[in-house]
Design an enzyme around this catalytic site. Structure first.
Site, mmCIF file in Angstrom:
data_model
loop_
_atom_site.group_PDB
_atom_site.id
_atom_site.type_symbol
_atom_site.label_atom_id
_atom_site.label_comp_id
_atom_site.label_asym_id
_atom_site.label_seq_id
_atom_site.Cartn_x
_atom_site.Cartn_y
_atom_site.Cartn_z
ATOM 1 N N ASP A 148 -90.144 21.692 -63.491
ATOM 2 C CA ASP A 148 -90.146 20.656 -62.460
ATOM 3 C C ASP A 148 -91.500 19.953 -62.372
ATOM 4 O O ASP A 148 -92.428 20.279 -63.118
ATOM 5 C CB ASP A 148 -89.792 21.355 -61.128
ATOM 6 C CG ASP A 148 -88.853 20.549 -60.277
ATOM 7 O OD1 ASP A 148 -88.922 19.310 -60.325
ATOM 8 O OD2 ASP A 148 -88.067 21.169 -59.531
ATOM 9 N N GLU A 181 -89.023 15.864 -64.864
ATOM 10 C CA GLU A 181 -90.161 15.040 -64.461
ATOM 11 C C GLU A 181 -89.682 13.780 -63.756
ATOM 12 O O GLU A 181 -90.489 12.918 -63.383
ATOM 13 C CB GLU A 181 -90.987 14.794 -65.735
ATOM 14 C CG GLU A 181 -92.143 13.878 -65.662
ATOM 15 C CD GLU A 181 -91.754 12.446 -65.954
ATOM 16 O OE1 GLU A 181 -92.652 11.612 -66.054
ATOM 17 O OE2 GLU A 181 -90.538 12.134 -66.060
ATOM 18 N N TRP A 182 -88.343 13.713 -63.564
ATOM 19 C CA TRP A 182 -87.681 12.677 -62.748
ATOM 20 C C TRP A 182 -87.788 11.258 -63.317
ATOM 21 O O TRP A 182 -87.562 10.268 -62.607
ATOM 22 C CB TRP A 182 -88.222 12.674 -61.305
ATOM 23 C CG TRP A 182 -88.407 14.034 -60.715
ATOM 24 C CD1 TRP A 182 -87.589 15.113 -60.864
ATOM 25 C CD2 TRP A 182 -89.489 14.486 -59.876
ATOM 26 N NE1 TRP A 182 -88.082 16.196 -60.175
ATOM 27 C CE2 TRP A 182 -89.244 15.837 -59.559
ATOM 28 C CE3 TRP A 182 -90.631 13.870 -59.360
ATOM 29 C CZ2 TRP A 182 -90.108 16.586 -58.751
ATOM 30 C CZ3 TRP A 182 -91.482 14.614 -58.558
ATOM 31 C CH2 TRP A 182 -91.224 15.959 -58.265
ATOM 32 N N GLY A 183 -88.235 11.136 -64.573
ATOM 33 C CA GLY A 183 -88.350 9.797 -65.145
ATOM 34 C C GLY A 183 -89.615 9.063 -64.741
ATOM 35 O O GLY A 183 -89.812 7.900 -65.108
ATOM 36 N N ASP A 184 -90.513 9.740 -64.004
ATOM 37 C CA ASP A 184 -91.709 9.072 -63.470
ATOM 38 C C ASP A 184 -92.537 8.367 -64.534
ATOM 39 O O ASP A 184 -93.025 7.269 -64.328
ATOM 40 C CB ASP A 184 -92.628 10.096 -62.776
ATOM 41 C CG ASP A 184 -92.180 10.397 -61.360
ATOM 42 O OD1 ASP A 184 -91.089 9.915 -60.969
ATOM 43 O OD2 ASP A 184 -92.915 11.111 -60.649
ATOM 44 N N ASP A 203 -83.468 13.084 -57.703
ATOM 45 C CA ASP A 203 -82.349 14.036 -57.609
ATOM 46 C C ASP A 203 -81.027 13.356 -57.268
ATOM 47 O O ASP A 203 -80.968 12.466 -56.418
ATOM 48 C CB ASP A 203 -82.639 15.079 -56.522
ATOM 49 C CG ASP A 203 -83.728 16.039 -56.957
ATOM 50 O OD1 ASP A 203 -84.324 15.833 -58.032
ATOM 51 O OD2 ASP A 203 -83.975 16.993 -56.207
HETATM 52 C C1 GLA Z 1 -86.623 19.086 -57.726
HETATM 53 C C2 GLA Z 1 -85.637 18.994 -58.880
HETATM 54 C C3 GLA Z 1 -84.295 19.573 -58.466
HETATM 55 C C4 GLA Z 1 -84.471 21.025 -58.038
HETATM 56 C C5 GLA Z 1 -85.516 21.103 -56.943
HETATM 57 C C6 GLA Z 1 -85.878 22.547 -56.602
HETATM 58 O O1 GLA Z 1 -86.249 18.298 -56.661
HETATM 59 O O2 GLA Z 1 -85.502 17.666 -59.292
HETATM 60 O O3 GLA Z 1 -83.347 19.473 -59.513
HETATM 61 O O4 GLA Z 1 -84.861 21.787 -59.159
HETATM 62 O O5 GLA Z 1 -86.722 20.450 -57.319
HETATM 63 O O6 GLA Z 1 -86.848 22.606 -55.611
#
Ligand code: GLA
Length: 388
Positions: A148, A181-184, A203
């Site tokens: 994460d 890494e959410w695409g950041d 998310d």
């Molecule tokens: C982030 C991730 C989620 C999950 C949470 C856990 O938000 O993107 O998929 O793993 O952390 O805290």
């Protein structure tokens, strides 16, 4: 001669450039993850029950093989030697025992941690402990690491994830490396040699089109994926986040459409429901062999969006052997009337036999047009096979 041998020995000792373990994800990884339904409320008992349920309800047989323990498994502090420690009350037998249980049941064992100093739930993160943690994961029999991005401070993403990749390599156990890494920092542009999959967005929320500060419904995630097809392929997948199929925020049509589109995107399919309480509808969706075959097709192409009109999106995924999967998606709230003249799908070459995948019937050939009503938020999925 001696000189030559010495030179060769030096060459053999020189450190090889570290690299990810190749070939661990030739098709998009499939499994189940604790987060979407349980967040931090997890324990070894829950995970064992979930694993047993995945066997009983046919999910494992359908291909869901990774059981991934997301955030919340750790004790609040590392031990005196700096090692990660599982929560002693909720994981009293430790992670090795849990891994052994999962392996004995035919699963692969996934775990979560974070590239920052703490996970998003405030538990110990991996920063500065990468090589030590990788040894722990290897000793526990971990097969998949979701890593994460909370609390990363000013860390550089590529450098940080490469450090963890190198640590996994050094620990010696092949582990699928899932970047979260959410695409950041656009990991699709740099992470191909770092990991096997990378998140592309914040998310997913359990809804069609709602939005939070950081999270979003799947309709919005889908829009983001439309530009990313060129970056996905065997062993390096775009990850539009885990499935919300079967969860309370989805109508049956939305669950089906979400699943179908994720299959089209060659997305990793991580179920995020409670497998112990799965309705028949949810089970039928998640285990549909024809849809899964489209997701798992060996060519490894992510679908592209061929057309986007209000109420009518057309997504196309090239498959092996000259076949295509085509998905018609109604993104509006009202039923629309679809009229498909196959010749307008200019990527097609020649005539194909048409299979209505969810309808479970063959519906003729592409030399005859196709017409159908399509309710809001729903899909029609066809598989086209060249007709001799
Ligand atoms: C982030 C991730 C989620 C999950 C949470 C856990 O938000 O993107 O998929 O793993 O952390 O805290």
């Amino acid at each position: 001669m001696i000189k030559k041998m010495l030179a060769l020995a030096v060459l053999m000792l020189a450190p090889l450039a570290a690299q990810k373990f190749e070939g661990l994800a030739p098709t998009p990884p499939m499994g189940w993850n604790t987060w979407n339904t349980f967040q931090g409320k997890i324990s070894e008992t829950l995970i064992k029950e979930a694993a047993d349920a995945l066997i009983a309800n046919g999910m494992q047989a359908a291909g869901y093989k990774y059981v991934v323990v997301d955030d919340g498994w750790e004790a609040p502090e590392r031990d005196a030697a700096g090692n990660l420690v599982p929560d002693p009350e909720r994981f009293p037998h430790g992670m090795k025992a849990l891994g052994d249980y999962l392996h004995a049941k035919g699963f692969k064992f996934g775990i979560h941690n974070c590239a920052g100093t703490k996970t998003c739930a405030g538990l110990p993160g991996g920063r500065g402990h990468e090589f030590q943690d990788a040894l722990s994961y290897a000793s526990w029999g971990v097969d998949y690491l979701k890593y994460d991005w909370c609390n990363h401070g000013t860390a550089n993403s590529q450098e940080t994830y490469n450090t963890m990749r190198d640590a996994i390599r050094a620990a010696g156990r092949p582990i699928v490396f899932s970047l979260c890494e959410w695409g950041d920092t656009k990991p699709w542009t740099w992470a191909k040699d770092t990991g096997h999959l990378w998140r592309t967005t914040g998310d997913i929320m359990d809804c069609y089109d709602c939005q939070g500060a950081y999270s979003l419904g799947w309709k919005f995630i889908l829009d983001i994926e439309a530009d990313l097809a060129q970056y996905a392929g065997p062993d390096h997948w775009n990850d539009p986040d885990m499935l919300e199929v079967g969860n309370a925020g989805q109508t049956p049509a939305e669950s089906r459409a979400h699943f179908t589109l994720w299959a089209m995107l060659a997305a990793p399919l991580m179920a995020g429901n409670d497998p112990r309480k799965m309705s028949d509808d949810t089970r039928r969706i998640l285990t549909d062999g024809e849809v899964l075959a489209i997701n798992q097709d060996g060519l490894g192409k992510q679908a592209t969006r061929f057309m986007k009109h209000p109420g009518k999106q057309i997504w196309a995924k090239e498959l092996s052997n000259g076949e295509w999967a085509v998905c018609f998606f109604n993104d509006s709230d009202e039923t629309v009337r679809l009229r498909i003249d196959w010749s307008s799908l200019t990527f097609l070459k020649g005539t194909y036999r048409v299979r209505d995948v969810w309808g479970k019937k063959d519906i003729g050939k592409t030399d005859v047009g196709f017409e159908a009503g399509l309710p809001g938020h729903d899909v029609i999925l066809v598989r086209l096979r060249p007709s001799s």
